[in-house]
Motif scaffolding. Structure first.
Motif, PDB file in Angstrom:
ATOM      1  N   GLY A  43      42.382  50.765  30.354  1.00 43.12           N
ATOM      2  CA  GLY A  43      42.803  50.362  31.691  1.00 43.12           C
ATOM      3  C   GLY A  43      42.303  48.979  32.074  1.00 43.12           C
ATOM      4  O   GLY A  43      41.892  48.748  33.213  1.00 43.12           O
ATOM      5  N   MET A  44      42.306  48.064  31.138  1.00 40.68           N
ATOM      6  CA  MET A  44      41.816  46.713  31.408  1.00 40.68           C
ATOM      7  C   MET A  44      42.939  45.739  31.763  1.00 40.68           C
ATOM      8  O   MET A  44      42.697  44.522  31.831  1.00 40.68           O
ATOM      9  N   LEU A  45      44.130  46.260  31.996  1.00 42.98           N
ATOM     10  CA  LEU A  45      45.263  45.378  32.290  1.00 42.98           C
ATOM     11  C   LEU A  45      45.016  44.533  33.535  1.00 42.98           C
ATOM     12  O   LEU A  45      45.317  43.344  33.564  1.00 42.98           O
ATOM     13  N   ASN A  46      44.465  45.140  34.573  1.00 36.27           N
ATOM     14  CA  ASN A  46      44.257  44.383  35.809  1.00 36.27           C
ATOM     15  C   ASN A  46      43.331  43.182  35.579  1.00 36.27           C
ATOM     16  O   ASN A  46      43.592  42.086  36.074  1.00 36.27           O
ATOM     17  N   ARG A  47      42.272  43.410  34.810  1.00 39.20           N
ATOM     18  CA  ARG A  47      41.356  42.308  34.523  1.00 39.20           C
ATOM     19  C   ARG A  47      42.058  41.227  33.700  1.00 39.20           C
ATOM     20  O   ARG A  47      41.892  40.034  33.971  1.00 39.20           O
ATOM     21  N   ALA A  48      42.816  41.666  32.710  1.00 39.73           N
ATOM     22  CA  ALA A  48      43.516  40.705  31.857  1.00 39.73           C
ATOM     23  C   ALA A  48      44.517  39.889  32.679  1.00 39.73           C
ATOM     24  O   ALA A  48      44.624  38.667  32.541  1.00 39.73           O
ATOM     25  N   ARG A  49      45.239  40.578  33.526  1.00 42.05           N
ATOM     26  CA  ARG A  49      46.205  39.916  34.410  1.00 42.05           C
ATOM     27  C   ARG A  49      45.506  38.894  35.307  1.00 42.05           C
ATOM     28  O   ARG A  49      45.981  37.768  35.483  1.00 42.05           O
ATOM     29  N   ASP A  50      44.363  39.263  35.858  1.00 36.15           N
ATOM     30  CA  ASP A  50      43.652  38.352  36.759  1.00 36.15           C
ATOM     31  C   ASP A  50      43.178  37.099  36.017  1.00 36.15           C
ATOM     32  O   ASP A  50      43.222  35.995  36.566  1.00 36.15           O
ATOM     33  N   VAL A  51      42.736  37.271  34.772  1.00 39.68           N
ATOM     34  CA  VAL A  51      42.314  36.113  33.984  1.00 39.68           C
ATOM     35  C   VAL A  51      43.523  35.226  33.682  1.00 39.68           C
ATOM     36  O   VAL A  51      43.462  34.001  33.825  1.00 39.68           O
ATOM     37  N   ALA A  52      44.632  35.848  33.272  1.00 37.46           N
ATOM     38  CA  ALA A  52      45.842  35.079  32.972  1.00 37.46           C
ATOM     39  C   ALA A  52      46.252  34.257  34.187  1.00 37.46           C
ATOM     40  O   ALA A  52      46.541  33.058  34.084  1.00 37.46           O
ATOM     41  N   GLU A  53      46.263  34.907  35.338  1.00 35.40           N
ATOM     42  CA  GLU A  53      46.680  34.213  36.556  1.00 35.40           C
ATOM     43  C   GLU A  53      45.728  33.070  36.896  1.00 35.40           C
ATOM     44  O   GLU A  53      46.171  31.962  37.230  1.00 35.40           O
ATOM     45  N   ALA A  54      44.439  33.312  36.804  1.00 42.23           N
ATOM     46  CA  ALA A  54      43.458  32.281  37.157  1.00 42.23           C
ATOM     47  C   ALA A  54      43.566  31.083  36.213  1.00 42.23           C
ATOM     48  O   ALA A  54      43.516  29.927  36.648  1.00 42.23           O
ATOM     49  N   VAL A  55      43.722  31.364  34.925  1.00 42.59           N
ATOM     50  CA  VAL A  55      43.835  30.275  33.947  1.00 42.59           C
ATOM     51  C   VAL A  55      45.099  29.467  34.211  1.00 42.59           C
ATOM     52  O   VAL A  55      45.081  28.230  34.198  1.00 42.59           O
ATOM     53  N   LEU A  56      46.199  30.145  34.489  1.00 43.87           N
ATOM     54  CA  LEU A  56      47.461  29.431  34.721  1.00 43.87           C
ATOM     55  C   LEU A  56      47.446  28.685  36.049  1.00 43.87           C
ATOM     56  O   LEU A  56      48.040  27.610  36.173  1.00 43.87           O
ATOM     57  N   ARG A  57      46.791  29.251  37.043  1.00 41.65           N
ATOM     58  CA  ARG A  57      46.723  28.563  38.337  1.00 41.65           C
ATOM     59  C   ARG A  57      45.918  27.257  38.181  1.00 41.65           C
ATOM     60  O   ARG A  57      46.253  26.233  38.778  1.00 41.65           O
ATOM     61  N   GLN A  58      44.897  27.318  37.333  1.00 44.61           N
ATOM     62  CA  GLN A  58      44.044  26.149  37.145  1.00 44.61           C
ATOM     63  C   GLN A  58      44.668  25.122  36.203  1.00 44.61           C
ATOM     64  O   GLN A  58      44.627  23.926  36.473  1.00 44.61           O
ATOM     65  N   PHE A  59      45.250  25.606  35.096  1.00 40.97           N
ATOM     66  CA  PHE A  59      45.629  24.705  34.011  1.00 40.97           C
ATOM     67  C   PHE A  59      47.118  24.777  33.668  1.00 40.97           C
ATOM     68  O   PHE A  59      47.532  24.331  32.596  1.00 40.97           O
ATOM     69  N   GLY A  60      47.918  25.346  34.560  1.00 46.54           N
ATOM     70  CA  GLY A  60      49.326  25.592  34.241  1.00 46.54           C
ATOM     71  C   GLY A  60      50.082  24.350  33.785  1.00 46.54           C
ATOM     72  O   GLY A  60      50.997  24.451  32.964  1.00 46.54           O
ATOM     73  N   GLU A  61      49.687  23.189  34.288  1.00 54.41           N
ATOM     74  CA  GLU A  61      50.388  21.960  33.920  1.00 54.41           C
ATOM     75  C   GLU A  61      49.971  21.460  32.538  1.00 54.41           C
ATOM     76  O   GLU A  61      50.588  20.555  31.994  1.00 54.41           O
ATOM     77  N   SER A  62      48.912  21.999  31.996  1.00 55.24           N
ATOM     78  CA  SER A  62      48.306  21.416  30.791  1.00 55.24           C
ATOM     79  C   SER A  62      48.229  22.361  29.596  1.00 55.24           C
ATOM     80  O   SER A  62      47.721  21.974  28.552  1.00 55.24           O
TER      81      SER A  62
END
Lengths: 80, 80
Positions: free
Chosen positions: A13-32
């Protein structure tokens, strides 16, 4: 450009954590970065890799989204 | 096993939609697919591919998470 991989334990049941990391990384570095992949795994795995290099492993560090984003940063072109 | 790709327009602010699709696909098929990749793009792109085949394109269909999950299903081993 960079590929970030988040391998997480599906049955744990670690999907929520994985999703949150994906979102945070993309919000920060999505252009790069090229992509963030959510990779399915089991046996309690929760590992984040940037271009193949492990930058976070839950067996070694406490889960902290901001820390993971910081660990990804050196691998991002342009250091966005 | 299957790779699902969600290419979304970063400057358009489509990350939330892409994240929601990734989460819905993994919640449904997490045991049966290899990975869901969030791929950065621009120019309004919002395309979902399953093993390279386009199953959703926002220029052709209205955005609907449940419809996208249904469109992915035929590509999933085991039809979870």
């Amino acid at each position: 450009m960079t590929r970030v991989e988040i391998e997480y334990c599906v049955p744990c049941g670690m999907l929520n954590r994985a999703r949150d990391v994906a979102e945070a990384v993309l919000r920060q570095f999505g252009e790069s970065i090229d992509e963030v992949a959510l990779v399915t795994g089991d046996d309690g795995v929760f590992v984040v890799r940037a271009d193949g290099e492990v930058v976070f492993d839950i067996t070694e560090d406490a889960y902290d989204v901001d820390e993971i984003v910081r660990a990804v940063r050196p691998h991002v072109d342009g250091r966005a």
